[in-house]
Design a protein around this motif. Sequence first.
Motif, short mmCIF file in Angstrom:
data_model
loop_
_atom_site.label_atom_id
_atom_site.label_comp_id
_atom_site.label_asym_id
_atom_site.label_seq_id
_atom_site.Cartn_x
_atom_site.Cartn_y
_atom_site.Cartn_z
N ALA A 1 0.85 -1.20 0.00
CA ALA A 1 0.00 0.00 0.00
C ALA A 1 0.87 1.24 0.00
N PHE A 2 1.97 1.20 0.78
CA PHE A 2 2.90 2.33 0.81
C PHE A 2 3.44 2.60 -0.60
N LEU A 3 3.87 1.53 -1.29
CA LEU A 3 4.40 1.68 -2.65
C LEU A 3 3.30 2.16 -3.61
N ALA A 4 2.10 1.64 -3.39
CA ALA A 4 0.99 2.03 -4.28
C ALA A 4 0.69 3.52 -4.15
N VAL A 5 0.77 4.04 -2.91
CA VAL A 5 0.54 5.47 -2.71
C VAL A 5 1.57 6.27 -3.52
N PHE A 6 2.83 5.83 -3.47
CA PHE A 6 3.87 6.56 -4.20
C PHE A 6 3.69 6.45 -5.71
N ALA A 7 3.36 5.24 -6.17
CA ALA A 7 3.14 5.06 -7.62
C ALA A 7 1.99 5.95 -8.08
N LEU A 8 0.95 5.99 -7.26
CA LEU A 8 -0.21 6.81 -7.60
C LEU A 8 0.16 8.30 -7.61
N ALA A 9 0.91 8.71 -6.58
CA ALA A 9 1.30 10.12 -6.48
C ALA A 9 2.17 10.53 -7.66
N LEU A 10 3.12 9.67 -7.98
CA LEU A 10 4.04 9.98 -9.10
C LEU A 10 3.27 10.05 -10.41
N MET A 11 2.37 9.09 -10.58
CA MET A 11 1.60 9.05 -11.83
C MET A 11 0.72 10.30 -11.96
N LEU A 12 0.06 10.65 -10.89
CA LEU A 12 -0.84 11.81 -10.96
C LEU A 12 -0.06 13.11 -11.12
N ALA A 13 1.07 13.22 -10.39
CA ALA A 13 1.83 14.46 -10.46
C ALA A 13 2.45 14.63 -11.84
N THR A 14 2.98 13.55 -12.39
CA THR A 14 3.59 13.62 -13.72
C THR A 14 2.54 14.01 -14.75
N GLY A 15 1.41 13.39 -14.67
CA GLY A 15 0.34 13.71 -15.61
C GLY A 15 -0.10 15.15 -15.46
N ARG A 16 -0.17 15.59 -14.19
CA ARG A 16 -0.63 16.95 -13.93
C ARG A 16 0.36 17.97 -14.51
N ILE A 17 1.66 17.73 -14.28
CA ILE A 17 2.67 18.68 -14.76
C ILE A 17 2.72 18.67 -16.29
N ALA A 18 2.68 17.47 -16.86
CA ALA A 18 2.73 17.38 -18.33
C ALA A 18 1.49 18.02 -18.95
N ASP A 19 0.34 17.81 -18.30
CA ASP A 19 -0.88 18.45 -18.80
C ASP A 19 -0.74 19.97 -18.77
N SER A 20 -0.15 20.43 -17.67
CA SER A 20 0.02 21.88 -17.52
C SER A 20 0.95 22.42 -18.60
N TRP A 21 2.08 21.72 -18.82
CA TRP A 21 3.00 22.15 -19.89
C TRP A 21 2.29 22.11 -21.24
N GLY A 22 1.65 21.00 -21.47
CA GLY A 22 0.99 20.83 -22.78
C GLY A 22 -0.08 21.88 -23.00
N ALA A 23 -0.86 22.16 -21.92
CA ALA A 23 -1.95 23.12 -22.07
C ALA A 23 -1.40 24.52 -22.33
N SER A 24 -0.35 24.91 -21.58
CA SER A 24 0.17 26.27 -21.75
C SER A 24 0.81 26.42 -23.12
N LEU A 25 1.47 25.35 -23.59
CA LEU A 25 2.08 25.44 -24.92
C LEU A 25 1.03 25.38 -26.01
N ALA A 26 -0.04 24.65 -25.73
CA ALA A 26 -1.06 24.47 -26.77
C ALA A 26 -1.81 25.77 -27.03
N GLN A 27 -1.90 26.64 -26.01
CA GLN A 27 -2.69 27.87 -26.20
C GLN A 27 -1.83 29.06 -26.56
N SER A 28 -0.59 28.81 -26.86
CA SER A 28 0.26 29.94 -27.27
C SER A 28 1.11 29.52 -28.46
N SER A 29 1.51 30.46 -29.23
CA SER A 29 2.42 30.21 -30.35
C SER A 29 3.22 31.50 -30.60
N THR A 30 4.18 31.38 -31.48
CA THR A 30 5.10 32.50 -31.70
C THR A 30 5.31 32.70 -33.20
#
Lengths: 223, 300
Positions: free
Chosen positions: B39-68
């Motif tokens: 369960a301890f490992l599962a909490v970390f796997a879950l946290a890492l998975m969610l955080a990575t997805g959250r950060i990547a989504d944030s990067w992707g979203a900010s890049l997707a709505q802007s261009s140069t």
Amino acid sequence: MIELHEVTYRYGGAPILGDVSLKLTPGSFHFLTGPSGAGKTTLLKLCYGALTAGQGQVTIFGQDVREMSRDEVAMTRRRVGVVHQEQRFLDHLTLAENVALPLTVSGRPTDADEVTDLLHWVGLAGQKDSHPPELSGGERQRAALARAIIMSPEVILADEPTGNVDWEMSIRLLQLMVELNRMGKTIMIATHDLNLIRSAKAQVQARVLRISKHQVHLAGADL
Amino acid sequence: MSALPNPLALIAGDKQADRVVPPAGFTARLTIFTAAAMAFLAVFALALMLATGRIADSWGASLAQSSTVRVSAPTGQVEAQVAAVLEVLATTPGVAEAQVLSDEDQRALLEPWFGPDLPLDTLPVPKLIAITETPEGYDTAGLRARLAGEAPGAVLDDHTRWREPLVRAADRIRLVGLAALALIAATTAAIITLAASASLAANAQVIDVLRLVGARDTYIARAFVRRYTLRALAGAAAGTVFGMVAVWLMPAHDSSGGFLTGPGFAGLQWGLPLLIPPLAAIVAFLATRRAAFATLRERP
């Protein structure tokens, strides 16, 4: 009640019982005798569904054992009390709890007075709070008998019940069996103790069956 | 074999039935420890998975709505081409805002690489126009064609080449996280099955006695299954609490640290680890039940 019809049973290819037919009628008293290894235990196990015959038919209370589910076999064992030479108990439970175990597993309420009365009948009322490892061989045999009859089974099968006890205790156990038979219970005792059989015949009308050369024969007048 | 028992009945139990199985030995400790560790490992796997997805989504979203738009032209033509680009952008559907980066903005962008004293006036640095898109976005191919016609020195960068690898990486990290959770569940099931099998083997005499006195397989199995299910639930609950505390104590998110910092939960995500103990109990229930019936079928 229990009927074997042309039953053959083999262990690893070697025949233990061959073409055996036997019928236990209500209220009857049978002794099953024969030398060690003759197949007495095997025959008893066939009678309560612990083994299934390779050939022939075993019916318990009208049901063919081969067609019984495991649940049906379990239900049948609530109607057949079994006593072994080497009694096994749940060592972490008290004697009273062990005796009441058939009631517990069948979901019936346990009446403490009923258990105490039964322990009193087998002479173990004083040890009801003891644990099985604290009991002597004779006490364990009587405890096993109490456990076997607490569900008021129609049939009692005993495999060498006096094998580990002295003569005095053997007679005490035999008297308990005779009393049960007088209450209408069907009894079959496997034993190689011919003196026990002779003693019983003085008290009850018993059929003596001898297993010899894989067959079951009615014993002669010498018994 | 009976149907699955009522979960409430399983938790409430049957005092009499519970008593027939002897007090626990090492298999109890093994089950509790395994469930807690997993369960301890599962909490970390879950946290890492969610955080990575959250950060990547944030990067992707900010890049997707802007261009140069980058304007490179000979000296003297830059201002005219910038003006042409702004005119095109002003009439392009999907463009919310277009802003020419000032010299100060461009200097700030280049400062990490060239230092604060960059003589921007004397260098042929292209002019940059930041575009903010509407949620609907614009037609990239159409805008490129119009820019090519109106301002030949203008190059549109819609960040696709940056965004796509990030999205792919995020998807893969999510899959790895899911695979890790599945492996944790499978390992938990395997170890609890072994523990239950060992316990059943050690209690062969108990099982034989119970069968002899007329106990049905369901009755015997339930006594073992209930114990292992509750042990797994307790162990997993403890492991989850420790895991959540450990995640909470991790350093807060820092953009320079990427997903290596802040692998935590956000908002309602803190409720997700609470699913781990009941899921561990379900895994233990199914694993023990299977082991129990397999063992019982071998007994007379």
